[in-house]
Design a protein around this motif. Structure first.
Motif, PDB file in Angstrom:
ATOM      1  N   ILE A  54       0.854  -1.193   0.000  1.00  0.00           N
ATOM      2  CA  ILE A  54       0.000   0.000   0.000  1.00  0.00           C
ATOM      3  C   ILE A  54       0.884   1.235   0.000  1.00  0.00           C
ATOM      4  O   ILE A  54       2.036   1.199   0.423  1.00  0.00           O
ATOM      5  CB  ILE A  54      -0.948   0.056   1.234  1.00  0.00           C
ATOM      6  N   SER A  55       0.307   2.351  -0.462  1.00  0.00           N
ATOM      7  CA  SER A  55       1.053   3.611  -0.462  1.00  0.00           C
ATOM      8  C   SER A  55       0.906   4.256   0.911  1.00  0.00           C
ATOM      9  O   SER A  55       0.031   3.891   1.706  1.00  0.00           O
ATOM     10  CB  SER A  55       0.478   4.547  -1.515  1.00  0.00           C
ATOM     11  N   GLY A  56       1.754   5.246   1.185  1.00  0.00           N
ATOM     12  CA  GLY A  56       1.682   5.958   2.452  1.00  0.00           C
ATOM     13  C   GLY A  56       0.327   6.618   2.640  1.00  0.00           C
ATOM     14  O   GLY A  56      -0.176   6.728   3.756  1.00  0.00           O
ATOM     15  N   LYS A  57      -0.253   7.037   1.526  1.00  0.00           N
ATOM     16  CA  LYS A  57      -1.534   7.743   1.603  1.00  0.00           C
ATOM     17  C   LYS A  57      -2.662   6.785   1.992  1.00  0.00           C
ATOM     18  O   LYS A  57      -3.461   7.072   2.878  1.00  0.00           O
ATOM     19  CB  LYS A  57      -1.817   8.398   0.249  1.00  0.00           C
ATOM     20  N   ILE A  58      -2.694   5.637   1.309  1.00  0.00           N
ATOM     21  CA  ILE A  58      -3.701   4.621   1.649  1.00  0.00           C
ATOM     22  C   ILE A  58      -3.501   4.155   3.090  1.00  0.00           C
ATOM     23  O   ILE A  58      -4.447   3.896   3.815  1.00  0.00           O
ATOM     24  CB  ILE A  58      -3.580   3.408   0.684  1.00  0.00           C
ATOM     25  N   ILE A 118      -1.829  -0.270 -14.890  1.00  0.00           N
ATOM     26  CA  ILE A 118      -1.626   1.182 -14.767  1.00  0.00           C
ATOM     27  C   ILE A 118      -1.587   1.830 -16.145  1.00  0.00           C
ATOM     28  O   ILE A 118      -2.161   2.891 -16.381  1.00  0.00           O
ATOM     29  CB  ILE A 118      -0.334   1.479 -13.978  1.00  0.00           C
ATOM     30  N   GLU A 119      -0.962   1.137 -17.082  1.00  0.00           N
ATOM     31  CA  GLU A 119      -0.873   1.659 -18.440  1.00  0.00           C
ATOM     32  C   GLU A 119      -2.268   1.853 -19.037  1.00  0.00           C
ATOM     33  O   GLU A 119      -2.555   2.875 -19.671  1.00  0.00           O
ATOM     34  CB  GLU A 119      -0.068   0.665 -19.295  1.00  0.00           C
ATOM     35  N   ALA A 120      -3.151   0.895 -18.760  1.00  0.00           N
ATOM     36  CA  ALA A 120      -4.510   0.980 -19.279  1.00  0.00           C
ATOM     37  C   ALA A 120      -5.211   2.228 -18.751  1.00  0.00           C
ATOM     38  O   ALA A 120      -5.884   2.953 -19.501  1.00  0.00           O
ATOM     39  CB  ALA A 120      -5.293  -0.280 -18.897  1.00  0.00           C
ATOM     40  N   ILE A 121      -5.019   2.479 -17.443  1.00  0.00           N
ATOM     41  CA  ILE A 121      -5.651   3.672 -16.849  1.00  0.00           C
ATOM     42  C   ILE A 121      -5.087   4.937 -17.472  1.00  0.00           C
ATOM     43  O   ILE A 121      -5.811   5.864 -17.834  1.00  0.00           O
ATOM     44  CB  ILE A 121      -5.414   3.699 -15.318  1.00  0.00           C
ATOM     45  N   ILE A 122      -3.762   4.947 -17.650  1.00  0.00           N
ATOM     46  CA  ILE A 122      -3.116   6.137 -18.218  1.00  0.00           C
ATOM     47  C   ILE A 122      -3.591   6.386 -19.640  1.00  0.00           C
ATOM     48  O   ILE A 122      -3.850   7.535 -20.033  1.00  0.00           O
ATOM     49  CB  ILE A 122      -1.582   5.997 -18.144  1.00  0.00           C
ATOM     50  N   ASP A 123      -3.771   5.317 -20.380  1.00  0.00           N
ATOM     51  CA  ASP A 123      -4.283   5.483 -21.755  1.00  0.00           C
ATOM     52  C   ASP A 123      -5.639   6.162 -21.733  1.00  0.00           C
ATOM     53  O   ASP A 123      -5.916   7.052 -22.540  1.00  0.00           O
ATOM     54  CB  ASP A 123      -4.372   4.116 -22.451  1.00  0.00           C
ATOM     55  N   GLU A 124      -6.476   5.734 -20.778  1.00  0.00           N
ATOM     56  CA  GLU A 124      -7.791   6.355 -20.650  1.00  0.00           C
ATOM     57  C   GLU A 124      -7.658   7.840 -20.355  1.00  0.00           C
ATOM     58  O   GLU A 124      -8.314   8.674 -20.972  1.00  0.00           O
ATOM     59  CB  GLU A 124      -8.563   5.727 -19.465  1.00  0.00           C
ATOM     60  N   VAL A 125      -6.815   8.168 -19.389  1.00  0.00           N
ATOM     61  CA  VAL A 125      -6.651   9.569 -18.978  1.00  0.00           C
ATOM     62  C   VAL A 125      -6.175  10.402 -20.162  1.00  0.00           C
ATOM     63  O   VAL A 125      -6.690  11.494 -20.422  1.00  0.00           O
ATOM     64  CB  VAL A 125      -5.649   9.679 -17.802  1.00  0.00           C
ATOM     65  N   PHE A 147      -1.908  15.052 -14.741  1.00  0.00           N
ATOM     66  CA  PHE A 147      -2.046  13.667 -15.227  1.00  0.00           C
ATOM     67  C   PHE A 147      -1.812  12.648 -14.105  1.00  0.00           C
ATOM     68  O   PHE A 147      -2.514  11.650 -14.019  1.00  0.00           O
ATOM     69  CB  PHE A 147      -1.088  13.423 -16.397  1.00  0.00           C
ATOM     70  N   VAL A 148      -0.842  12.963 -13.247  1.00  0.00           N
ATOM     71  CA  VAL A 148      -0.608  12.068 -12.100  1.00  0.00           C
ATOM     72  C   VAL A 148      -1.865  12.014 -11.248  1.00  0.00           C
ATOM     73  O   VAL A 148      -2.351  10.941 -10.879  1.00  0.00           O
ATOM     74  CB  VAL A 148       0.591  12.556 -11.246  1.00  0.00           C
ATOM     75  N   GLY A 149      -2.418  13.195 -10.971  1.00  0.00           N
ATOM     76  CA  GLY A 149      -3.615  13.282 -10.123  1.00  0.00           C
ATOM     77  C   GLY A 149      -4.776  12.501 -10.714  1.00  0.00           C
ATOM     78  O   GLY A 149      -5.446  11.726 -10.011  1.00  0.00           O
ATOM     79  N   GLN A 150      -5.008  12.673 -12.008  1.00  0.00           N
ATOM     80  CA  GLN A 150      -6.115  11.979 -12.679  1.00  0.00           C
ATOM     81  C   GLN A 150      -5.929  10.457 -12.612  1.00  0.00           C
ATOM     82  O   GLN A 150      -6.873   9.719 -12.353  1.00  0.00           O
ATOM     83  CB  GLN A 150      -6.201  12.415 -14.150  1.00  0.00           C
ATOM     84  N   THR A 151      -4.694  10.030 -12.852  1.00  0.00           N
ATOM     85  CA  THR A 151      -4.423   8.589 -12.842  1.00  0.00           C
ATOM     86  C   THR A 151      -4.649   8.003 -11.447  1.00  0.00           C
ATOM     87  O   THR A 151      -5.285   6.961 -11.293  1.00  0.00           O
ATOM     88  CB  THR A 151      -2.966   8.318 -13.281  1.00  0.00           C
ATOM     89  N   MET A 152      -4.154   8.729 -10.417  1.00  0.00           N
ATOM     90  CA  MET A 152      -4.323   8.255  -9.044  1.00  0.00           C
ATOM     91  C   MET A 152      -5.808   8.191  -8.702  1.00  0.00           C
ATOM     92  O   MET A 152      -6.281   7.246  -8.067  1.00  0.00           O
ATOM     93  CB  MET A 152      -3.597   9.178  -8.044  1.00  0.00           C
ATOM     94  N   LYS A 153      -6.536   9.200  -9.159  1.00  0.00           N
ATOM     95  CA  LYS A 153      -7.962   9.255  -8.861  1.00  0.00           C
ATOM     96  C   LYS A 153      -8.688   8.066  -9.485  1.00  0.00           C
ATOM     97  O   LYS A 153      -9.486   7.390  -8.837  1.00  0.00           O
ATOM     98  CB  LYS A 153      -8.515  10.579  -9.392  1.00  0.00           C
ATOM     99  N   LYS A 154      -8.397   7.820 -10.732  1.00  0.00           N
ATOM    100  CA  LYS A 154      -9.039   6.717 -11.445  1.00  0.00           C
ATOM    101  C   LYS A 154      -8.703   5.367 -10.811  1.00  0.00           C
ATOM    102  O   LYS A 154      -9.503   4.432 -10.876  1.00  0.00           O
ATOM    103  CB  LYS A 154      -8.561   6.709 -12.905  1.00  0.00           C
ATOM    104  N   SER A 155      -7.511   5.276 -10.227  1.00  0.00           N
ATOM    105  CA  SER A 155      -7.116   3.997  -9.603  1.00  0.00           C
ATOM    106  C   SER A 155      -7.569   3.953  -8.141  1.00  0.00           C
ATOM    107  O   SER A 155      -7.192   3.054  -7.397  1.00  0.00           O
ATOM    108  CB  SER A 155      -5.596   3.827  -9.670  1.00  0.00           C
ATOM    109  N   VAL A 169      -1.641  -1.123  -6.750  1.00  0.00           N
ATOM    110  CA  VAL A 169      -1.458  -1.723  -8.070  1.00  0.00           C
ATOM    111  C   VAL A 169      -0.066  -1.368  -8.581  1.00  0.00           C
ATOM    112  O   VAL A 169       0.250  -0.202  -8.791  1.00  0.00           O
ATOM    113  CB  VAL A 169      -2.522  -1.199  -9.059  1.00  0.00           C
ATOM    114  N   THR A 170       0.772  -2.379  -8.751  1.00  0.00           N
ATOM    115  CA  THR A 170       2.104  -2.116  -9.304  1.00  0.00           C
ATOM    116  C   THR A 170       2.228  -2.755 -10.679  1.00  0.00           C
ATOM    117  O   THR A 170       3.207  -2.573 -11.380  1.00  0.00           O
ATOM    118  CB  THR A 170       3.216  -2.680  -8.386  1.00  0.00           C
TER     119      THR A 170
END
Ligand code: ADP
Ligand code: MG
Length: 485
Positions: free
Chosen positions: A392-396, A429-436, A458-466, A423-424
Motif C-alpha cells: 500500500i502507499s503511504g496515503k492509503i 496502470i498503463e490501461a488507466i493512463i491510456d484512458e486519462v 495527469f498524475v492526479g487523474q491517474t491516481m484518482k481513477k485507480s 497496483v504495481t
C-alpha cells in the motif's frame, strides 16, 4: 540559561530550590501494615499505630526502604548505609501522634546530580541535596459540614520521600523541567506514580532574587504544596514580580512560608520566620538507626531498569533518531516499549513517524492512553510492513490506520476487505493512463507544447481513477514515457 529580570535599578537573577514530596508505591504504610490503596472509604485503612494509640510501636516497612534506595540510585545519589528516623514534633488535628516520624540529620540518601532537559535541547545539571523518608499526615475536610471539620486518617502514616534540590534552578521553565524529570525517573523506577492531581507528588518552591553577577543568595520565600506544573510556573511568575517590586524599592524580602492561591492567582503569607515552628527534632526512641547492607544495595542497583537518559541515548545511537524524537518516545516507559516493538526489524524512521505523529495524535484526539490503544504495537508494525513491501502507499496507509483505530482490525485484513492493495502491475496502470490521455486531448497538447506543470494533473487523474491504489512511482514512469514522445 536562566531568565534575567530587567529592573529599573539593574538586572536580577531568579534562584529556585525545590522540595518534592513523592508518595512511595508500597502496599502498606511506612510503619504499619495498613493498606495504602487510594480512594477507600474514610478511616478504613488506619492501624492502631497510625491512630497514635498509646504504647503502639512502629515497625519499619522494608519495601519502602527498598523503594527509597532504588530512587536514590536512580537519581545518581549517594546511598547512606546509616540513617536515623527522628520525631518532628507539632500539633495538628490530623496528626494523632503529635509528631511526624521523618529523617533529619541523617537521611537515607545524600548528594547527587541529575540532568534536566530544556525545550531548546540543552541539558543542565541540577544538584540533589538529599532524599529522606517521612510519614504523610491525615486529611482534614472542612467543606462537608457548616460547623464541623472531618478527619480522614487513611493517608496518615503513608510513606513519603522528600527530595530536596540545591538552589540550582534559574527560571520557572527549569523548575518545571526538573519536576518533570524527577517524575519521569520515579515512574520508570516504579517508586512513585507521580500523579500530581491525585496529590501523589507535590512541591514546595523556594525562591529568591539576587543581583546578576553576585554569589550570595537572596532571602527566600517558600511556597508550600504546589500541586501542578502549571501552578509551579504561575507561582514562580507571581513571586518573582512580588519580590522584584520589594527589592527595586530598596526593601527587604521577608523570609516566610507562603501559599499559592489558585483562584486568586497569588501567593499569600502563611507564617513568617519568627513564627516558624521549633520542631524539636530528636531521634525516635522507638526506632533503631537504619543500617543497610552494602551487598543488599548492590543487588537493588542490579535490578534497576534502563532509565530515561540511557534509553534516549540508546534510541539515538541504535535507531538513528533525532534527540527530539527520542525524547518524545522515552517520556513514558510504556511508550518507549511500544515504539521498540514496532521498530524492531523495521525502518526506524517510519516507526517513529507512525508512533509519534499518527498513533499518539489519534490517541490524543480520543483522549485515550497508550494502554487503551485500539491498535497494538504488533498491528502497527503490520501496517508498516505493508508500506515497506509496497503493498500500500503511504496515503492509503493513513486511511487503513484510521480504520484500524475504529475497528481494531489488522491492517492486512482491512486492505484485503476493501481491496486497497497497491497496483504495481504496469499493464493495469498503463490501461488507466491510456484512458486519462484519451479523455484529455487538450491538456496533452498543451503539455507537449511546453506546459510542464500539467504533468501533475495527469498524475492526479491517474491516481484518482485507480482510487489511490496505483503505485505512484510506476505512474510517474509510465506517464513520462507516454507523454514525452
Ligand atoms: P528548610 O526549608 O527546611 O529550611 P533548607 O534550608 O535546606 O530547608 O532549604 C530547602 C530548599 O530551599 C532547598 O531546596 C534549597 O535549595 C532551597 N533554598 C535555600 N536557600 C535558598 C535561597 N536563598 N533561594 C532559593 N532557594 C533556596
Ligand atoms: Mg522547606
Amino acid at each position: 540559561m536562566g531568565d534575567i529580570i530587567k529592573g529599573e535599578t539593574g538586572d536580577w537573577e531568579i534562584v529556585i530550590g525545590l522540595e518534592i514530596h513523592a508518595q512511595v508505591i508500597a502496599k502498606s504504610k511506612l510503619f504499619s501494615g495498613a493498606s495504602t490503596e487510594f480512594g477507600a472509604m474514610p478511616n478504613t485503612q488506619v492501624s492502631l499505630v497510625d491512630a497514635g494509640m498509646p504504647g503502639m510501636l512502629p515497625v519499619l516497612n522494608e519495601v519502602v526502604v527498598e523503594q527509597a534506595v532504588r530512587t536514590g540510585l536512580g537519581l545518581n545519589s549517594k546511598i547512606n548505609l546509616h540513617s536515623v528516623f527522628a520525631r518532628k514534633n507539632y500539633f495538628y488535628p490530623d496528626l494523632p501522634t503529635g509528631y511526624q516520624i521523618s529523617q533529619f540529620e541523617d537521611p537515607i540518601v545524600g548528594e547527587g546530580i541529575i540532568e534536566i532537559d530544556m525545550e531548546d535541547g540543552t541539558v543542565k545539571e541540577i544538584g540533589i541535596t538529599r532524599l529522606h523518608l517521612e510519614q504523610d499526615a491525615g486529611k482534614s475536610i472542612h467543606d462537608m459540614h457548616p460547623s464541623k471539620s472531618y478527619i480522614d486518617l487513611n493517608r496518615a502514616g503513608c510513606a513519603l520521600m522528600e527530595i530536596v534540590s540545591e538552589p540550582d534552578l534559574r527560571s520557572a521553565e527549569e523548575a518545571v523541567a526538573y519536576i518533570s524529570k524527577i517524575r519521569m525517573i520515579l515512574r520508570y523506577l516504579g517508586t512513585c506514580d507521580g500523579n500530581m492531581d491525585e496529590g501523589s507528588m507535590r512541591a514546595d518552591v523556594n525562591i529568591s532574587l539576587r543581583r546578576v553577577g553576585t554569589e550570595k543568595l537572596g532571602i527566600r520565600a517558600e511556597i508550600k504544596n504546589v500541586n501542578s506544573l502549571k501552578a509551579v510556573q504561575q507561582a514562580i511568575a507571581f513571586e518573582t514580580r512580588r519580590q522584584l517590586a520589594i527589592l527595586e524599592d530598596g526593601g527587604e524580602v521577608k523570609q516566610e512560608t507562603r501559599l499559592w492561591d489558585t483562584t486568586k492567582m497569588e501567593t499569600r503569607s502563611m507564617r513568617s520566620k519568627e513564627e516558624a515552628h521549633d520542631y524539636r527534632y530528636f531521634p525516635d526512641p522507638d526506632l533503631l538507626p537504619l543500617e543497610l547492607d552494602s551487598e543488599w544495595v548492590r543487588q537493588i542497583k542490579e535490578t534497576l531498569p534502563e532509565l530515561p537518559d540511557q534509553k534516549k541515548e540508546r534510541f539515538v545511537k541504535d535507531f538513528g533518531l533525532s534527540v527530539y524524537d527520542a525524547s518524545v518516545l522515552i517520556s513514558e516507559r510504556a511508550r518507549a516499549d511500544y515504539f521498540e516493538s514496532v521498530a524492531k526489524g523495521r525502518d526506524a524512521k517510519l516507526a517513529t513517524n507512525w508512533v509519534t505523529n499518527e498513533l499518539l495524535g489519534a490517541l490524543n484526539k480520543l483522549s485515550l492512553t497508550l494502554d487503551e490503544s485500539p491498535v497494538s504495537a504488533d498491528q502497527l508494525g503490520g501496517l508498516i510492513d505493508l508500506i515497506s513491501d509496497d503493498s500500500i502507499s503511504g496515503k492509503i496507509a493513513k486511511d487503513v490506520f484510521a480504520d484500524m483505530i475504529n475497528s481494531s482490525k489488522d491492517a492486512s485484513v482491512i486492505v484485503e476487505e476493501k481491496g486497497l492493495k497497491q497496483v504495481t502491475d504496469t499493464g493495469a496502470i498503463e490501461a488507466i493512463i491510456d484512458e486519462v490521455i484519451a479523455e484529455n486531448p487538450d491538456n496533452v497538447e498543451s503539455y507537449r507544447g511546453g506546459k510542464d506543470r500539467l504533468f501533475g494533473f495527469f498524475v492526479g487523474q491517474t491516481m484518482k481513477k485507480s482510487q489511490g491504489k496505483a503505485n505512484p512511482v510506476v505512474v510517474n514512469e509510465i506517464l513520462k514515457k507516454k507523454l514525452d514522445n
